[in-house]
Write an enzyme that holds these catalytic residues in place. Structure first.
Site, PDB file in Angstrom:
ATOM      1  N   GLU A  72     -12.427  23.199   1.707  1.00 55.25           N
ATOM      2  CA  GLU A  72     -11.142  22.974   2.364  1.00 55.25           C
ATOM      3  C   GLU A  72     -11.323  22.360   3.752  1.00 55.25           C
ATOM      4  OE1 GLU A  72      -7.077  22.897   3.136  1.00 55.25           O
ATOM      5  OE2 GLU A  72      -8.211  23.027   1.277  1.00 55.25           O
ATOM      6  N   HIS A  75     -12.453  18.690   3.663  1.00 54.70           N
ATOM      7  CA  HIS A  75     -11.276  17.878   3.361  1.00 54.70           C
ATOM      8  C   HIS A  75     -10.452  17.629   4.624  1.00 54.70           C
ATOM      9  CE1 HIS A  75      -7.067  17.568   1.424  1.00 54.70           C
ATOM     10  NE2 HIS A  75      -7.625  16.378   1.442  1.00 54.70           N
ATOM     11  N   HIS A 244       3.181  14.372 -19.841  1.00 54.43           N
ATOM     12  CA  HIS A 244       2.156  13.529 -19.222  1.00 54.43           C
ATOM     13  C   HIS A 244       1.439  12.688 -20.285  1.00 54.43           C
ATOM     14  CE1 HIS A 244      -0.619  12.145 -16.251  1.00 54.43           C
ATOM     15  NE2 HIS A 244      -1.663  12.754 -16.779  1.00 54.43           N
ATOM     16  N   HIS A 305     -10.636  10.912 -12.736  1.00 56.62           N
ATOM     17  CA  HIS A 305      -9.310  10.565 -13.256  1.00 56.62           C
ATOM     18  C   HIS A 305      -8.356  10.255 -12.096  1.00 56.62           C
ATOM     19  CE1 HIS A 305      -6.624  10.155 -16.564  1.00 56.62           C
ATOM     20  NE2 HIS A 305      -5.838  11.160 -16.228  1.00 56.62           N
TER      21      HIS A 305
END
Length: 327
Positions: A72, A75, A244, A305
């Protein structure tokens, strides 16, 4: 450093932030630090004995998980560096007489809103609508930065006037469909619905009898102590996942049709190459999506992805920019 070189560096940082955000989310580390912008009240992850004791006093009942906390914080560090780069880009564009002014201003405002969304992601305990908005903000940011880069580097597309007038609306519609699919992907991820269906091509069993459209796509899911690991029931998550997948089928068809039209009708070698890149990215993205299901969401493929979606979006931004400029 010139503005084009700086924008290239900024684009790389933006992609890193998107991928690191996806890695953090998929590693279930979104609440690795329960506060913002620090971690347990510190600028780094507490590791020393006195720091752990201080963290325990400030957040009783919570245990510091160093691996998740560092994911975290890394990031946040990268996102902070990106904010500084965007600020420099904004200042340079204001100083340079022939540089765009409105677009850098929008980007600067967006990066501030992204910081707020990052804070709300933590303080609202991974509320899906906030997590999805944060993800979409990242994709919007990289698209606008790429558009700014294109505007500082004029394109020359000989012989493209006729094809531009005819294919520009299709390219714009294709980008709209892709954006909706990315939003669906963000909603799937933020509701932990990526593994709601584990068979192909659609879902296992009588899935169509269990669709819960209203509940699945309601952004207001009630008040919960935390939204980590999702709060929706299986039917709602399955509905999101199925949507999706159908979106992926529709998006694939439209993007391949656009690529075919560009390759067969455009007189520009640049647009022909862009159409081939589009085909390659679509095939790669479909393969990654199928792999996520078959291999049960391996971390590397799931992050890739997200990268594929970003590259597809940038390709559509380029195609639209090229076509609409000539149109």
């Amino acid at each position: 450093m010139g503005i084009q070189a700086l924008l290239r560096v900024t684009l790389v940082f933006t992609l890193c932030v998107i991928l690191m955000g996806a890695y953090t989310r998929l590693s279930d580390a979104g609440l690795g630090c329960p506060d913002w912008p620090g971690c347990y009240g510190m600028l780094k992850v507490p590791s020393q004995q006195h720091e752990l004791a201080q963290a325990q006093d400030a957040f009783p009942g919570l245990e510091v998980e160093p691996k998740k906390a560092w994911l975290e914080m890394i990031h946040r560090y990268i996102a902070g560096a990106l904010g500084l780069l965007v600020l420099v880009v904004f200042i340079l564009c204001l100083k340079k007489l022939d540089a765009p002014k409105k677009l850098p201003t929008i980007i600067a405002i967006l990066i501030l809103f992204q910081a707020a969304l990052g804070m709300w992601t933590v303080t609202m305990k991974l509320m899906p609508v906030v997590v999805m908005s944060h993800l979409i903000g990242g994709f919007t940011l990289i698209s606008l930065l790429f558009l700014l880069y294109l505007r500082t580097k004029p394109l020359r597309i000989p012989g493209g006037d006729i094809v531009a007038r005819k294919l520009a609306p299709l390219a714009l519609a294709s980008m709209g469909v892709l954006i909706l699919q990315i939003i669906l992907g963000g909603w799937t991820s933020s509701n932990y619905a990526a593994l709601a269906c584990t068979s192909l091509p659609i879902c296992e069993g009588d899935w169509y009898k269990n669709l819960q459209l209203t509940q699945a796509f309601n952004p207001f899911q009630g008040v919960h102590e935390t939204y980590e690991f999702g709060v929706l029931d299986y039917s709602s998550r399955m509905t999101i996942h199925v949507a999706h997948r159908f979106g992926a089928i529709l998006t694939t068809g439209i993007l391949l049709w656009l690529a075919y039209k560009l390759f067969t009708r455009s007189q520009s070698a640049l647009l022909k190459r862009a159409s081939l890149v589009l085909v390659g990215l679509v095939i790669l993205q479909v393969g990654l999506g199928i792999s996520n299901v078959v291999l049960h969401l391996p971390l590397g493929i799931a992050v890739s992805h997200n990268a594929g979606a970003a590259m597809l979006l940038m390709t559509l931004v380029f195609i639209n920019y090229a076509l609409w400029r000539k149109a």
